[in-house]
Enzyme design. Sequence first.
Site, PDB file in Angstrom:
ATOM      1  N   CYS A 126       0.842  -1.212   0.000  1.00 60.02           N
ATOM      2  CA  CYS A 126       0.000   0.000   0.000  1.00 60.02           C
ATOM      3  C   CYS A 126       0.865   1.246   0.000  1.00 60.02           C
ATOM      4  O   CYS A 126       1.306   1.701   1.072  1.00 60.02           O
ATOM      5  CB  CYS A 126      -0.895   0.016   1.220  1.00 60.02           C
ATOM      6  SG  CYS A 126      -2.053  -1.343   1.322  1.00 60.02           S
ATOM      7  N   GLU A 129      -1.820   6.716  -3.391  1.00 60.03           N
ATOM      8  CA  GLU A 129      -3.062   7.306  -2.877  1.00 60.03           C
ATOM      9  C   GLU A 129      -3.716   8.098  -4.002  1.00 60.03           C
ATOM     10  O   GLU A 129      -3.097   8.356  -5.028  1.00 60.03           O
ATOM     11  CB  GLU A 129      -2.754   8.229  -1.695  1.00 60.03           C
ATOM     12  CG  GLU A 129      -2.114   7.480  -0.538  1.00 60.03           C
ATOM     13  CD  GLU A 129      -1.831   8.357   0.688  1.00 60.03           C
ATOM     14  OE1 GLU A 129      -2.196   9.553   0.665  1.00 60.03           O
ATOM     15  OE2 GLU A 129      -1.253   7.822   1.645  1.00 60.03           O
ATOM     16  N   ALA A 132      -1.537  10.867  -4.643  1.00 53.41           N
ATOM     17  CA  ALA A 132      -0.100  10.567  -4.627  1.00 53.41           C
ATOM     18  C   ALA A 132       0.160   9.289  -5.412  1.00 53.41           C
ATOM     19  O   ALA A 132       0.157   8.195  -4.856  1.00 53.41           O
ATOM     20  CB  ALA A 132       0.401  10.419  -3.184  1.00 53.41           C
ATOM     21  N   SER A 134       2.476   8.991  -8.980  1.00 51.57           N
ATOM     22  CA  SER A 134       3.911   9.083  -9.277  1.00 51.57           C
ATOM     23  C   SER A 134       4.656   9.790  -8.154  1.00 51.57           C
ATOM     24  O   SER A 134       5.775   9.421  -7.804  1.00 51.57           O
ATOM     25  CB  SER A 134       4.124   9.844 -10.592  1.00 51.57           C
ATOM     26  OG  SER A 134       3.629   9.084 -11.669  1.00 51.57           O
ATOM     27  N   ASP A 243      12.822  -1.161  -6.654  1.00 46.31           N
ATOM     28  CA  ASP A 243      13.997  -1.559  -7.453  1.00 46.31           C
ATOM     29  C   ASP A 243      14.052  -3.081  -7.615  1.00 46.31           C
ATOM     30  O   ASP A 243      14.515  -3.596  -8.627  1.00 46.31           O
ATOM     31  CB  ASP A 243      15.299  -1.086  -6.790  1.00 46.31           C
ATOM     32  CG  ASP A 243      15.460   0.430  -6.848  1.00 46.31           C
ATOM     33  OD1 ASP A 243      14.726   1.078  -7.609  1.00 46.31           O
ATOM     34  OD2 ASP A 243      16.321   0.955  -6.111  1.00 46.31           O
ATOM     35  N   ARG A 271      -4.733 -19.345 -40.680  1.00 45.94           N
ATOM     36  CA  ARG A 271      -5.723 -18.431 -41.264  1.00 45.94           C
ATOM     37  C   ARG A 271      -5.491 -18.329 -42.773  1.00 45.94           C
ATOM     38  O   ARG A 271      -4.435 -17.841 -43.215  1.00 45.94           O
ATOM     39  CB  ARG A 271      -5.593 -17.052 -40.600  1.00 45.94           C
ATOM     40  CG  ARG A 271      -6.382 -15.946 -41.250  1.00 45.94           C
ATOM     41  CD  ARG A 271      -7.868 -16.125 -41.062  1.00 45.94           C
ATOM     42  NE  ARG A 271      -8.591 -14.919 -41.478  1.00 45.94           N
ATOM     43  CZ  ARG A 271      -9.831 -14.932 -41.899  1.00 45.94           C
ATOM     44  NH1 ARG A 271     -10.506 -16.076 -41.999  1.00 45.94           N
ATOM     45  NH2 ARG A 271     -10.438 -13.806 -42.239  1.00 45.94           N
ATOM     46  N   GLY A 343      -6.783  -9.840 -37.141  1.00 44.35           N
ATOM     47  CA  GLY A 343      -7.787  -9.115 -37.925  1.00 44.35           C
ATOM     48  C   GLY A 343      -9.075  -8.931 -37.143  1.00 44.35           C
ATOM     49  O   GLY A 343      -9.055  -8.739 -35.923  1.00 44.35           O
ATOM     50  N   GLU A 367       3.506   0.190 -10.702  1.00 43.49           N
ATOM     51  CA  GLU A 367       4.869   0.103 -10.132  1.00 43.49           C
ATOM     52  C   GLU A 367       5.789   1.167 -10.733  1.00 43.49           C
ATOM     53  O   GLU A 367       6.960   0.918 -11.022  1.00 43.49           O
ATOM     54  CB  GLU A 367       5.437  -1.314 -10.231  1.00 43.49           C
ATOM     55  CG  GLU A 367       4.752  -2.222  -9.231  1.00 43.49           C
ATOM     56  CD  GLU A 367       5.425  -3.543  -8.981  1.00 43.49           C
ATOM     57  OE1 GLU A 367       6.656  -3.598  -8.948  1.00 43.49           O
ATOM     58  OE2 GLU A 367       4.695  -4.530  -8.814  1.00 43.49           O
TER      59      GLU A 367
END
Length: 401
Positions: A126, A129, A132, A134, A243, A271, A343, A367
Amino acid sequence: MSDHLLSKENLMWRDRARKLAMEHIRPVAAEYDTKQEYPWPIAKAMAEAELLKVWIPREYGGDAGETPVLNLCLVVEEISRACGGIGVGFAVNALGSFPIILGGTDEQKQKYLPDIATGKRFIAFCLSEKTAGSDAGGMKTVATKDGDDWVINGEKKWTTNGGVADIYTVFAVTDPNSRSRRISALVVEKEMEGFSIGKIEDKMGIRAIPVTETLFDNVRVPAGNLLGGREGAGFKQAMQTLDHARPGVAAQALGLAQGAVDLALHWACRRIQFGGPISAKGQIQAKLADMQSKVSAARYLVYACARNIDAHAKNIGLLAAQAKLFATNMAMEVTTEAVQIFGGYGFMKDYPIEKYMRDAKITQIYEGTNEVQRLVVARNMIKAVGELDYLKPYCPMPWED
Ligand code: CAA
């Protein structure tokens, strides 16, 4: 990738995950995507196959060998090749437990890691937010000292596996007046009073696993749950965790992209248009060749990044950001091209390919958005520019002597 670049241990993890993905995930991936329901039987099968042990040290009930991050990437790649949603549902347990592995006390490791290793309890992370994302450091959730306890108040956004997880690594402001020691990390258990799940998001992709808000209303956490017993170390613990975890997102993207190439190749060879398989057409061959070459290039980068992290290389933040940036952009490109090869059929939900494109999109966002990854890469490049001083004689600045 040539198997010769992987150790016996690497191949063992990869093959174990591949078998599980073939038998348990691929047949039901579309069903869980449609229902937007957590695949409990698959989580149980992953625990029984001991896949959750891959990143957890042996002294804490896991089976992490010489190269835990590379092994984790191999497992996430194989799961994501069958379903990107289930891939992140698995990988987020690593994201949640890295703060404990990297920064927890021995007591915290003993308390939580063995249960995660066996799949008895799941863990989530966690950080983000509403205001918040980046700017992770701009969080507003607070933890206030009260006697020997910490009391958490606030709301977290985009908690992957929210509600499914039993344990949550939570980042909160403990010293609003400090700049660099503002945030601390605490381990919260879902039974703690005041903890609840808020909005469950309805998502474009990775629909097999829940992404939720997590709410903290006077959640009282014992002092022993302050990560590493270190007040103010939370932002750095979060960054070190990312990291280590970002190569896992890169591996998820890699698996999605390889899965899309497999499907596109299989389709193109069967196909029939203009009297023959479309795989005989130069334009389709060019697409397939470019797609597989990009996947292979990303694979070398992701594995090398993971191997460097396992070898405790310096500057793993740069390596992880590059791998995440490159592999996830590649996955978006490759999955989009795979839909093109299918397609009109590719656009329809009758076929598995459009799910790959939907699942790939989030890998460019979570992340750390790819804009954040570029920021990390560029900052690291600029910081090391002194190494290029030997170029000075070749690039004279007219205003310098
Ligand atoms: N390792 C250790 N320390 C680090 C670090 C790292 N990789 N990166 C930064 N730091 C340290 C800095 O050295 C600095 O320390 P001092 O204060 O002592 O000088 C401090 O942390 C602040 O660093 P910055 O000034 O670089 O911080 P910033 O505010 O400019 O932010 C950022 C940098 C890279 C943009 C960072 O905020 C970031 O990575 N943002 C993205 C957050 C993110 O990835 N969120 C995803 C959450 S998980 C998720 O997606 C959901 C899920 O469940 C899957």
